[in-house]
Design an enzyme around this catalytic site. Structure first.
Site, mmCIF file in Angstrom:
data_model
loop_
_atom_site.group_PDB
_atom_site.id
_atom_site.type_symbol
_atom_site.label_atom_id
_atom_site.label_comp_id
_atom_site.label_asym_id
_atom_site.label_seq_id
_atom_site.Cartn_x
_atom_site.Cartn_y
_atom_site.Cartn_z
ATOM 1 C CE LYS A 37 -17.897 -19.505 -40.372
ATOM 2 N NZ LYS A 37 -18.869 -18.980 -39.404
ATOM 3 C CB SER A 64 -20.241 -22.240 -38.181
ATOM 4 O OG SER A 64 -20.411 -20.840 -38.381
ATOM 5 N N GLY A 85 -25.334 -17.207 -34.236
ATOM 6 C CA GLY A 85 -25.914 -17.762 -33.013
ATOM 7 C C GLY A 85 -24.831 -18.006 -31.975
ATOM 8 N N GLY A 86 -23.602 -17.545 -32.327
ATOM 9 C CA GLY A 86 -22.450 -17.744 -31.440
ATOM 10 C C GLY A 86 -21.221 -18.233 -32.185
ATOM 11 C CB SER A 87 -20.674 -18.892 -35.793
ATOM 12 O OG SER A 87 -21.785 -19.741 -35.894
#
Length: 579
Positions: free
Chosen positions: A134, A209, A231-233
């Site tokens: 990433k 993200s 938060g869930g990326s």
């Protein structure tokens, strides 16, 4: 009076010109960054072409279809060369990014790493495996942009600890993937490098993200990627793109310190200095790949390079166990009603687990509205969002983030008045939960300490409820299927299903188990959500037109039990593939 008016007009004109010039400078920096990226793509395409001319007989499709475990075996025994595998994936990544815009940059040093691993005395667990990372995970000599203009001038001075360990294990980091601006979004768009598309349907978002990772792996351009999750990326792109992804306990894998953290000072502060911590984790096509990656990373090098990582090697015995599990389950968290297909996925998986001899126990997650507004969003916006707004200095805000940015920019008095006025209007759920929740701030240091304490209290209560039911693991829903482009920014608080396990800091993973059917699409027409308000109707629009798109479930374990979480994920994967 005329002199005063002239002075005022002159001042206004000066401000307008100043803003216009500032915008031009920003746009010039963006254009330069895009030009650099495009030149890198052309160089990599040329290198791939040269390889194809030298070795014309490569069985590209055969290599790309190999699961990670089989590919590592072929590389270690020598029946495939690392060079062949690397250039096969480079070629495929070029193709995927042309279709989806998932890459931020190729890593030309991958050729050097190729030479380096051939000199290793021992072949690491990831010997010869091309790995994508990433955007903000630090790689020496490269940017970590977070999709922000202010980060375009900061080149990483050294590899992050995670990249160092990947290289020690023989992996070849070859590409950095696109992210949303500031990382605070579950779409994947920024004004520098543009919008990333879902490879399974170009009208849909890949999630975020870690959306660039999701698109690249789902498109076949990478076999293993590293994302991050606050938060869930990791889990949302895995859900949207039909991948397996694991968010470990945050401290199980670390970034490392100093310039290797891999973000700007502002983004690094927001990600790392936080009571709801950011976790690094793997994304891949199957659960065995995630397990191998965790096994490779949880090694002596990791523990030596970053002493803050607990020296707990991967427990193979737990992962390969076949003991029946006691599984808690729920198909709604009582806060954000998910589309019918996502609830169907939990029900079908529950039935399959029960038929396979596991014990299923109904579970009700406590006080999710409180967790979402008072614990999660208040953590992010404890200062009224000022630290987050700072990352946009000298930048143009991406349209998908404008609603959140504008609400943070409101004067404190206006925020307080809005909160008071809107609180009784329960039916205005869209406004109430998207804006008023974000307005919640900590007004003093004492209040901030109390807020941190409340998070700890909630964690303790949740674990107590888990232990009382003697659960091993939890089966629960995940947001999906993939949203239509432009919708994630309209539904910030739709992430309650993933956010909960960031607040709790539990390991949580995603496994695709089904696809959206015509029957699901018909049932969606009857969906009313919580109370058929604008928010529910927006969700309905976001997920419609998704026939054939992946449908996933979420698997959870207690802190530090990544191996048990993966073992449960593997069980779910095996049952869904058998079905």
């Amino acid at each position: 009076t005329s002199a005063a008016l002239a002075l005022l007009s002159g001042s206004v004109a000066a401000v307008v010109v100043w803003k216009w010039l500032g915008k031009k400078v920003i746009q010039k920096k963006m254009e330069e960054a895009r030009r650099t990226r495009d030149e890198g793509m052309k160089k990599m395409a040329k290198a791939v072409q040269q390889f194809r001319e030298q070795v014309p007989s490569v069985q590209t499709d055969a290599i790309l279809s190999l699961p990670l475990l089989e590919l590592t075996g072929r590389l270690r025994e020598g029946s495939l060369s690392p060079r062949t595998v690397l250039y096969t994936y480079l070629e495929k990544a070029l193709e995927v990014t042309q279709q989806t815009n998932c890459l931020r940059h190729f890593i030309p040093e991958c050729e050097e790493q190729l030479q380096e691993i051939q000199g290793h005395k021992e072949k690491g667990l990831l010997y010869g495996i091309p790995v994508s990372i990433k955007d903000h995970i630090g790689h020496k000599g490269h940017l970590a942009t977070c999709g922000l203009v202010q980060c375009l001038g900061t080149v990483m001075e050294e590899d992050s600890v995670l990249v160092k360990v990947l290289k020690r294990q023989g992996a070849i980091p070859f590409a950095m993937t696109n992210v949303p601006q500031s990382l605070f979004s579950y779409d994947c768009s920024n004004l520098i490098f543009g919008q990333t598309l879902n490879p399974l349907n170009h009208q849909k978002s890949p999630g975020g993200s870690s959306g660039g990772e999701g698109a690249l792996i789902a498109g076949g351009g990478s076999i293993l990627g590293i994302g991050s999750d606050m938060g869930g990326s990791i889990r949302l792109p895995s859900s949207f793109c039909g991948l397996c992804g694991l968010k470990p306990t945050a401290e199980r894998l670390r970034w490392g310190g100093g310039p290797a953290v891999g973000t700007s000072a502002h983004c690094g502060c927001l990600l790392l200095s936080h009571p709801v911590p950011c976790a690094l984790g793997p994304m891949a096509r199957d659960v065995d790949s995630l397990a191998l990656c965790m096994k490779a990373l949880l090694c002596q090098e990791m523990f030596q390079l970053d002493p803050s990582v607990p020296p707990i090697p991967f427990n193979e015995e737990v992962y390969s166990s076949s003991t029946p599990l006691r599984v808690g389950y729920y198909d709604t968290d009582g806060y954000f009603p998910l589309p019918p297909c996502m609830r169907r996925a939990v029900k079908e998986t529950r039935s399959a687990l029960q038929a396979a001899g596991h014990q299923l126990v109904s579970f009700s997650p406590p006080r999710i509205p409180y967790v979402m507004t008072e614990l999660f969003l208040k953590t992010f916006f404890a200062d009224g969002g000022r630290a987050w707004l700072d990352v946009f200095t000298g930048d143009i805000v991406d349209p998908g983030l404008k609603p959140q940015v504008n609400s943070c920019k409101m004067p404190r008095l206006v925020k307080k008045l809005l909160a008071l006025l809107l609180k009784p209007l329960q039916f205005l759920l869209l406004v109430k939960l998207k804006d008023v929740a974000m307005i919640s701030t900590c007004r003093s240091v004492k209040e901030m300490w109390n807020h941190h304490h409340q998070i700890q209290v909630y964690r303790s209560q949740f674990i107590t409820q888990w232990k009382e039911l003697q659960l091993d693991v939890m089966l629960c829903p995940i947001l999906g299927p993939a949203f239509t482009l432009g919708y994630p920014g309209k539904l910030l608080t739709a992430i309650s299903s993933t956010m909960l396990y960031n607040v709790l800091n539990f390991p949580a993973g995603v496994v695709p188990v089904s696809t959206v059917t015509e029957a699901d699409e018909e049932e969606l027409k009857l969906y009313q959500g919580c109370c058929d308000d604008p928010w529910d109707r927006t969700l309905k629009q976001a997920v419609s037109g998704a026939v054939g798109m992946p449908v996933a479930v979420q698997c959870v374990a207690l802190p530090w039990q990544e191996e048990l979480c993966l073992r449960f994920m593997k069980e779910v994967e095996t049952l869904s593939r058998g079905k």
